[in-house]
Design a protein around this motif. Structure first.
Motif, PDB file in Angstrom:
ATOM      1  N   LEU A   1       0.832  -1.201   0.000  1.00 26.72           N
ATOM      2  CA  LEU A   1       0.000   0.000   0.000  1.00 26.72           C
ATOM      3  C   LEU A   1       0.869   1.253   0.000  1.00 26.72           C
ATOM      4  O   LEU A   1       0.626   2.197  -0.758  1.00 26.72           O
ATOM      5  CB  LEU A   1      -0.929   0.003   1.215  1.00 26.72           C
ATOM      6  CG  LEU A   1      -2.050   1.039   1.185  1.00 26.72           C
ATOM      7  CD1 LEU A   1      -3.257   0.526   1.958  1.00 26.72           C
ATOM      8  CD2 LEU A   1      -1.627   2.366   1.760  1.00 26.72           C
ATOM      9  N   ARG A   2       1.903   1.243   0.847  1.00 26.08           N
ATOM     10  CA  ARG A   2       2.791   2.413   0.886  1.00 26.08           C
ATOM     11  C   ARG A   2       3.450   2.637  -0.472  1.00 26.08           C
ATOM     12  O   ARG A   2       3.525   3.753  -0.973  1.00 26.08           O
ATOM     13  CB  ARG A   2       3.858   2.240   1.963  1.00 26.08           C
ATOM     14  CG  ARG A   2       3.381   2.412   3.381  1.00 26.08           C
ATOM     15  CD  ARG A   2       4.564   2.659   4.316  1.00 26.08           C
ATOM     16  NE  ARG A   2       5.584   1.645   4.210  1.00 26.08           N
ATOM     17  CZ  ARG A   2       5.585   0.487   4.877  1.00 26.08           C
ATOM     18  NH1 ARG A   2       4.601   0.221   5.696  1.00 26.08           N
ATOM     19  NH2 ARG A   2       6.556  -0.378   4.725  1.00 26.08           N
ATOM     20  N   GLU A   3       3.936   1.535  -1.077  1.00 25.83           N
ATOM     21  CA  GLU A   3       4.637   1.690  -2.351  1.00 25.83           C
ATOM     22  C   GLU A   3       3.674   2.098  -3.469  1.00 25.83           C
ATOM     23  O   GLU A   3       4.070   2.788  -4.410  1.00 25.83           O
ATOM     24  CB  GLU A   3       5.371   0.397  -2.694  1.00 25.83           C
ATOM     25  CG  GLU A   3       6.587   0.214  -1.794  1.00 25.83           C
ATOM     26  CD  GLU A   3       7.339  -1.070  -2.052  1.00 25.83           C
ATOM     27  OE1 GLU A   3       6.860  -1.897  -2.852  1.00 25.83           O
ATOM     28  OE2 GLU A   3       8.396  -1.258  -1.437  1.00 25.83           O
TER      29      GLU A   3
ATOM     30  N   PHE B   1       0.366   3.608  10.417  1.00 25.00           N
ATOM     31  CA  PHE B   1       0.127   5.030  10.145  1.00 25.00           C
ATOM     32  C   PHE B   1       1.413   5.646   9.632  1.00 25.00           C
ATOM     33  O   PHE B   1       2.506   5.311  10.100  1.00 25.00           O
ATOM     34  CB  PHE B   1      -0.316   5.756  11.415  1.00 25.00           C
ATOM     35  CG  PHE B   1      -0.579   7.226  11.192  1.00 25.00           C
ATOM     36  CD1 PHE B   1      -1.761   7.644  10.586  1.00 25.00           C
ATOM     37  CD2 PHE B   1       0.358   8.182  11.552  1.00 25.00           C
ATOM     38  CE1 PHE B   1      -2.008   8.992  10.353  1.00 25.00           C
ATOM     39  CE2 PHE B   1       0.124   9.537  11.328  1.00 25.00           C
ATOM     40  CZ  PHE B   1      -1.071   9.933  10.730  1.00 25.00           C
ATOM     41  N   GLU B   2       1.262   6.539   8.662  1.00 23.00           N
ATOM     42  CA  GLU B   2       2.445   7.250   8.152  1.00 23.00           C
ATOM     43  C   GLU B   2       2.063   8.678   7.812  1.00 23.00           C
ATOM     44  O   GLU B   2       1.003   8.918   7.222  1.00 23.00           O
ATOM     45  CB  GLU B   2       2.995   6.546   6.920  1.00 23.00           C
ATOM     46  CG  GLU B   2       4.246   7.231   6.372  1.00 23.00           C
ATOM     47  CD  GLU B   2       4.864   6.449   5.232  1.00 23.00           C
ATOM     48  OE1 GLU B   2       5.612   5.498   5.501  1.00 23.00           O
ATOM     49  OE2 GLU B   2       4.583   6.795   4.071  1.00 23.00           O
ATOM     50  N   TYR B   3       2.917   9.609   8.178  1.00 23.16           N
ATOM     51  CA  TYR B   3       2.719  11.014   7.828  1.00 23.16           C
ATOM     52  C   TYR B   3       3.800  11.404   6.829  1.00 23.16           C
ATOM     53  O   TYR B   3       4.977  11.085   7.015  1.00 23.16           O
ATOM     54  CB  TYR B   3       2.795  11.908   9.065  1.00 23.16           C
ATOM     55  CG  TYR B   3       2.149  13.253   8.838  1.00 23.16           C
ATOM     56  CD1 TYR B   3       0.778  13.413   8.957  1.00 23.16           C
ATOM     57  CD2 TYR B   3       2.920  14.361   8.474  1.00 23.16           C
ATOM     58  CE1 TYR B   3       0.181  14.636   8.718  1.00 23.16           C
ATOM     59  CE2 TYR B   3       2.327  15.585   8.237  1.00 23.16           C
ATOM     60  CZ  TYR B   3       0.960  15.721   8.361  1.00 23.16           C
ATOM     61  OH  TYR B   3       0.360  16.925   8.117  1.00 23.16           O
ATOM     62  N   TYR B   4       3.386  12.082   5.774  1.00 26.63           N
ATOM     63  CA  TYR B   4       4.266  12.321   4.625  1.00 26.63           C
ATOM     64  C   TYR B   4       4.363  13.821   4.366  1.00 26.63           C
ATOM     65  O   TYR B   4       3.340  14.504   4.255  1.00 26.63           O
ATOM     66  CB  TYR B   4       3.647  11.596   3.422  1.00 26.63           C
ATOM     67  CG  TYR B   4       4.414  11.662   2.133  1.00 26.63           C
ATOM     68  CD1 TYR B   4       5.338  10.685   1.795  1.00 26.63           C
ATOM     69  CD2 TYR B   4       4.179  12.685   1.220  1.00 26.63           C
ATOM     70  CE1 TYR B   4       6.015  10.724   0.588  1.00 26.63           C
ATOM     71  CE2 TYR B   4       4.860  12.737   0.007  1.00 26.63           C
ATOM     72  CZ  TYR B   4       5.766  11.752  -0.303  1.00 26.63           C
ATOM     73  OH  TYR B   4       6.436  11.795  -1.499  1.00 26.63           O
ATOM     74  N   LEU B   5       5.598  14.334   4.258  1.00 27.28           N
ATOM     75  CA  LEU B   5       5.827  15.753   3.972  1.00 27.28           C
ATOM     76  C   LEU B   5       6.509  15.877   2.615  1.00 27.28           C
ATOM     77  O   LEU B   5       7.618  15.354   2.433  1.00 27.28           O
ATOM     78  CB  LEU B   5       6.725  16.388   5.042  1.00 27.28           C
ATOM     79  CG  LEU B   5       6.247  16.330   6.488  1.00 27.28           C
ATOM     80  CD1 LEU B   5       7.373  16.754   7.428  1.00 27.28           C
ATOM     81  CD2 LEU B   5       5.050  17.240   6.663  1.00 27.28           C
ATOM     82  N   HIS B   6       5.850  16.541   1.687  1.00 25.50           N
ATOM     83  CA  HIS B   6       6.426  16.822   0.365  1.00 25.50           C
ATOM     84  C   HIS B   6       6.899  18.271   0.387  1.00 25.50           C
ATOM     85  O   HIS B   6       6.095  19.177   0.568  1.00 25.50           O
ATOM     86  CB  HIS B   6       5.346  16.597  -0.703  1.00 25.50           C
ATOM     87  CG  HIS B   6       5.746  17.001  -2.093  1.00 25.50           C
ATOM     88  ND1 HIS B   6       5.829  16.106  -3.131  1.00 25.50           N
ATOM     89  CD2 HIS B   6       6.079  18.204  -2.615  1.00 25.50           C
ATOM     90  CE1 HIS B   6       6.197  16.742  -4.227  1.00 25.50           C
ATOM     91  NE2 HIS B   6       6.345  18.021  -3.937  1.00 25.50           N
ATOM     92  N   ARG B   7       8.220  18.469   0.208  1.00 27.19           N
ATOM     93  CA  ARG B   7       8.771  19.819   0.305  1.00 27.19           C
ATOM     94  C   ARG B   7       9.807  20.045  -0.801  1.00 27.19           C
ATOM     95  O   ARG B   7      10.671  19.194  -1.016  1.00 27.19           O
ATOM     96  CB  ARG B   7       9.472  20.031   1.653  1.00 27.19           C
ATOM     97  CG  ARG B   7       8.556  19.933   2.871  1.00 27.19           C
ATOM     98  CD  ARG B   7       7.676  21.169   3.003  1.00 27.19           C
ATOM     99  NE  ARG B   7       6.886  21.129   4.213  1.00 27.19           N
ATOM    100  CZ  ARG B   7       5.700  20.535   4.337  1.00 27.19           C
ATOM    101  NH1 ARG B   7       5.170  19.912   3.293  1.00 27.19           N
ATOM    102  NH2 ARG B   7       5.047  20.550   5.488  1.00 27.19           N
TER     103      ARG B   7
ATOM    104  N   SER C   1      -3.752   2.429   7.695  1.00 24.74           N
ATOM    105  CA  SER C   1      -4.247   1.156   7.176  1.00 24.74           C
ATOM    106  C   SER C   1      -4.285   0.116   8.280  1.00 24.74           C
ATOM    107  O   SER C   1      -3.540   0.190   9.259  1.00 24.74           O
ATOM    108  CB  SER C   1      -3.383   0.659   6.017  1.00 24.74           C
ATOM    109  OG  SER C   1      -2.132   0.217   6.476  1.00 24.74           O
ATOM    110  N   GLY C   2      -5.160  -0.845   8.096  1.00 26.17           N
ATOM    111  CA  GLY C   2      -5.276  -1.964   9.022  1.00 26.17           C
ATOM    112  C   GLY C   2      -5.306  -3.268   8.252  1.00 26.17           C
ATOM    113  O   GLY C   2      -5.880  -3.344   7.157  1.00 26.17           O
ATOM    114  N   VAL C   3      -4.668  -4.271   8.789  1.00 30.69           N
ATOM    115  CA  VAL C   3      -4.610  -5.593   8.149  1.00 30.69           C
ATOM    116  C   VAL C   3      -5.158  -6.630   9.121  1.00 30.69           C
ATOM    117  O   VAL C   3      -4.823  -6.616  10.315  1.00 30.69           O
ATOM    118  CB  VAL C   3      -3.163  -5.962   7.750  1.00 30.69           C
ATOM    119  CG1 VAL C   3      -3.101  -7.390   7.209  1.00 30.69           C
ATOM    120  CG2 VAL C   3      -2.625  -4.990   6.728  1.00 30.69           C
TER     121      VAL C   3
END
Lengths: 75, 679
Positions: A50-52, B479-485, B507-509
């Motif tokens: 999913l991340r990729e 969980f992931e937090y993403y910064l585009h800079r 996401s959950g699995v």
């Protein structure tokens, strides 16, 4: 640019040679520390995929997924 | 010293447990076997073929971007949001033949940048009385430039303030929601020291059809110390993109005369094809008792239509005949939007390496990876990622993660273009008045303002919490937090801050290890004769589980209905009556023709006591409605809408079933349920 690229390839090949040739190997009965689930190279494939998929849709780099599919990602 | 364990002969081969959560916890008698099998196995590249014991897994995820900086304009569009759903199974068909099957779907909705423009073009200017920008992006307009082609500031009414304003901004357009579905199947054959796999898949979305085949193999060169992995994949894509119905009247589609057609309901659609050939090779090596290393290389050759059909580049045309409008010493420019144009070939190469190290002091695993990529579009990228997998008490594992990414821009990336020629020239000749379009040869061969081809960096941080329950049930929450800079780019020089954005992914699995589940079922066979134990799913009140028992169920529901509007059982309402009686005081132009619904219902049941069973039923719903022109109704000024779709989590149903009376041969059960409006 070409010289820099050749240097990177040479460094990669050297690292690969070192990794494959310089080690004598580990007998199977001595690999208990390599066995736990969290040592797996792909410990949680669903979350990784999913991340990729997100990275592939939002970035311009070489996709990590070895297979095709994945859709347009046009938005 | 590592522990000495017995090695079953059959398990000396290459086992590729994709997510080898410990079946030992539910099968104590096989702990040694499981450990032995894992110990002799060399964990493979990401291209794992199968899980040796088999599993069934479900995943739900959501990706959402934050608001973009639109230079003070308040857009009424929601940012991009994607809902992901995945269901799959892995297992063995026969002794050496394995399979994996996955169904994936994602539903995209929200706003996306269609172009980059100077703020002075006011592409996101309000179109609604409430001051918010509306459905139609302004991709055409006028600019005043100084002698150095810098944009001059105006007060919004064409009056120059005398200041230079080179600030850029994304022009935002609404992306119509759509759902993509993908199925993929892979078969593997396992020898003692080698494995072969053959797979394929199809991805279907409204504007894009993609199919691929994949062939790969692995070879154990040194009793599991060194494994070589090779893969080859071919993908064929067919693009059938309906151009943005709101923006298409204002977009110049010149140059795509052979690809653009008008479909049967009047939409402008772009049809073309592209192909990908992917090859990869990797070596995984055990360095010592605590360390693994992987080195891999990947090559991708793409050809055909590689553009994004929904992106345009704005061109400021300086028409010599209109320079009487220019400021002193400067220029007056008419801005028009052209569909982007990319090369029809792309060669990409990446080299990557990954190190996995066991840390004695905490029992954690350290995963450190680096990848370098480059292509003949001049995009070079560096990716560095770090993960630490830390087992915790009570079968928890926490995996914090950090990823840094940096790329340079494509050699044809442009925010916008300036061309010193007229967009159109009026020519009067013997045949009458004709309009001569601009000279395409005076523009660059290729141009794109897609922010994915710009120079920038990104930083992502997140964590995954995993828990192994009894009977082979495995849960993950990530969980992931993403910064585009722009200024995160390695070495600086990235895109300006207008292109920055944040995003998060949750996401959950839910995964069930089939071997462990089967083993648990044998041990609990004594429960098989309880009332309701053999009842099929969906039978209300039947499933009162034994104490600590759980049940998992999944139902896929598909529905389709036509768009006829009934009159309470007294026939149907015709178009003329709708126009006459239902479309006042407002006009209406479209009516539904067909609606399809996919509903994925998950049932999770657990019994804390022998007389009470609790159930949670989350569901994922996506719908698509096909529209038609209402006969006699108002005609849309823009290209007609044809389909609308959306999807996401539906309402959450919670219920409890209890046994209140029990006597020989009879039970009285009471159920209570409610539906939470989470959809």
């Amino acid at each position: 640019m070409r010289r820099r690229r050749n240097g990177l390839v040479a460094a990669f090949v050297a690292a690969l040679s070192f990794a494959t040739a310089a080690c004598a190997g580990v007998e199977p009965w001595r690999r208990s520390r390599l066995a736990p689930p969290h040592m797996a190279l792909d410990a949680c494939p669903e979350n990784r995929r999913l991340r990729e998929h997100v990275y592939e849709s939002r970035e311009g780099t070489v996709p990590a997924e070895r297979r095709g599919g994945g859709g347009c990602g046009c938005t | 010293m590592g522990e000495a364990v017995a090695v079953p002969e059959r398990s000396v081969g290459i086992a590729r447990s994709a997510c080898a959560y410990p079946v030992a916890s539910v099968r104590p008698s096989s702990t040694l076997q499981a450990l032995s099998r894992a110990a002799v196995a060399l964990p493979m590249l990401a291209s794992s073929v199968y899980a040796e014991d088999g599993d069934v897994h479900f995943q739900y995820g959501r990706y959402r971007e934050g608001d973009r900086d639109l230079a003070g304009v308040d857009s009424d569009y929601d940012p991009i949001q994607v809902d992901f759903l995945q269901a799959g199974a892995r297992g063995t068909l026969f002794d050496r033949i394995s399979f994996s099957f996955d169904y994936l779907q994602d539903t995209w909705s929200g706003a996306t940048p269609i172009s980059i423009a100077p703020v002075q073009l006011r592409g996101n200017r309000p179109t609604n009385p409430d001051g918010m920008s509306g459905a139609t992006p302004y991709v055409n307009g006028e600019l005043f430039l100084d002698g150095d082609l810098q944009v001059l500031e105006t007060d919004g009414f064409g009056n120059l303030t005398g200041e230079v304003d080179d600030e850029l901004v994304h022009t935002i357009a609404g992306a119509s929601p759509e759902t993509r579905r993908q199925v993929q199947l892979e078969l593997g054959y396992d020898w003692t020291r080698a494995a072969l796999r053959l797979g394929g898949g199809v991805s279907v979305e409204r504007d894009y059809l993609s199919g691929y085949v994949d062939l790969g193999g692995s070879l154990d060169l040194d009793r599991g110390n060194t494994v070589v992995d090779l893969a080859l994949s071919f993908t064929q894509n067919e693009i059938d993109a309906t151009l943005d119905h709101d923006a298409v009247p204002y977009i110049d589609t010149g140059g795509y005369e052979d690809e653009i057609h008008r479909d049967d309901v009047g939409n402008l659609t772009l049809k073309d094809t592209s192909r990908d050939l992917r090859a990869s090779a990797g070596v995984t090596r055990i360095l010592d008792e605590r360390t693994l290393v992987v080195a891999s290389a990947r090559y991708i050759h793409s050809s055909g239509y590689l553009e994004n059909p929904y992106k345009v580049v704005q061109v400021a045309f300086i028409d010599p005949s209109q320079q009487f409008l220019a400021p002193p010493g400067g220029y007056y420019a008419n801005v028009h939007a052209l569909l982007e144009r990319r090369p029809d070939h792309r060669n990409q190469v990446s080299l990557s390496t990954r190190l996995v190290r066991y840390l004695d002091w905490t029992g954690a695993s350290l995963h450190l990876g680096y990848a370098f990529g480059w292509d003949d579009w001049d995009v070079r990228s560096h990716t560095l990622d770090l993960e630490i997998g830390q087992p915790l008490p009570w079968s928890f594992t926490i995996t914090p993660r950090l990823r840094y990414y940096s790329q340079s821009e494509a050699d044809f990336y442009r925010s916008y273009l300036v061309s010193e020629q007229a967009y159109q020239t009026v020519e009067i000749g013997p045949g009458g008045v004709t309009l001569r379009p601009y000279d395409r040869s005076l523009l660059p061969n290729h141009f794109s303002s897609d922010h994915r081809l710009s120079a920038y960096g990104s930083l992502a941080a997140g964590a995954t919490l995993a828990k192994d329950l009894e009977r082979g049930v495995h849960l993950e929450l990530s969980f992931e937090y993403y910064l585009h800079r722009g200024d995160y780019r390695l070495g600086g020089g990235g895109e300006a801050s207008f292109a920055d954005y944040d995003a998060w992914t949750l996401s959950g699995v839910f995964k069930v290890d089939l071997a462990a589940l089967a083993n648990a079922r044998v041990r609990s066979r004594q429960h098989a004769h309880r009332a309701g134990a053999a009842a099929p799913q969906g039978v209300m009140g039947a499933h009162l589980l034994p104490e600590s028992g759980f049940m998992f169920g999944y139902r896929a529901i598909y529905g389709v209905r036509d768009g006829d509007m009934g009159r309470g059982g007294r026939g149907f309402v015709g178009d003329a009556e709708l126009v006459a009686r239902a479309c006042r005081p407002n006009t209406c132009g479209k009516v539904p023709e067909e609606m399809q619904e996919h509903r994925h219902v998950f049932e999770l049941m657990y019994a804390p006591t022998s007389w009470l069973t609790l159930a949670v039923m989350p569901q994922y719903v996506d719908k698509e409605m096909k529209l038609r022109q209402l006969d006699g109704g108002a005609v849309d000024d823009h290209a007609p809408h044809q389909r609308h779709g959306n999807g996401g989590l539906g309402d959450l149903r919670l219920s409890a079933l209890g046994r209140v009376l029990s006597f020989e041969g009879h039970e009285l059960r009471v159920g209570l349920g409610l539906s939470a409006p989470t959809g």
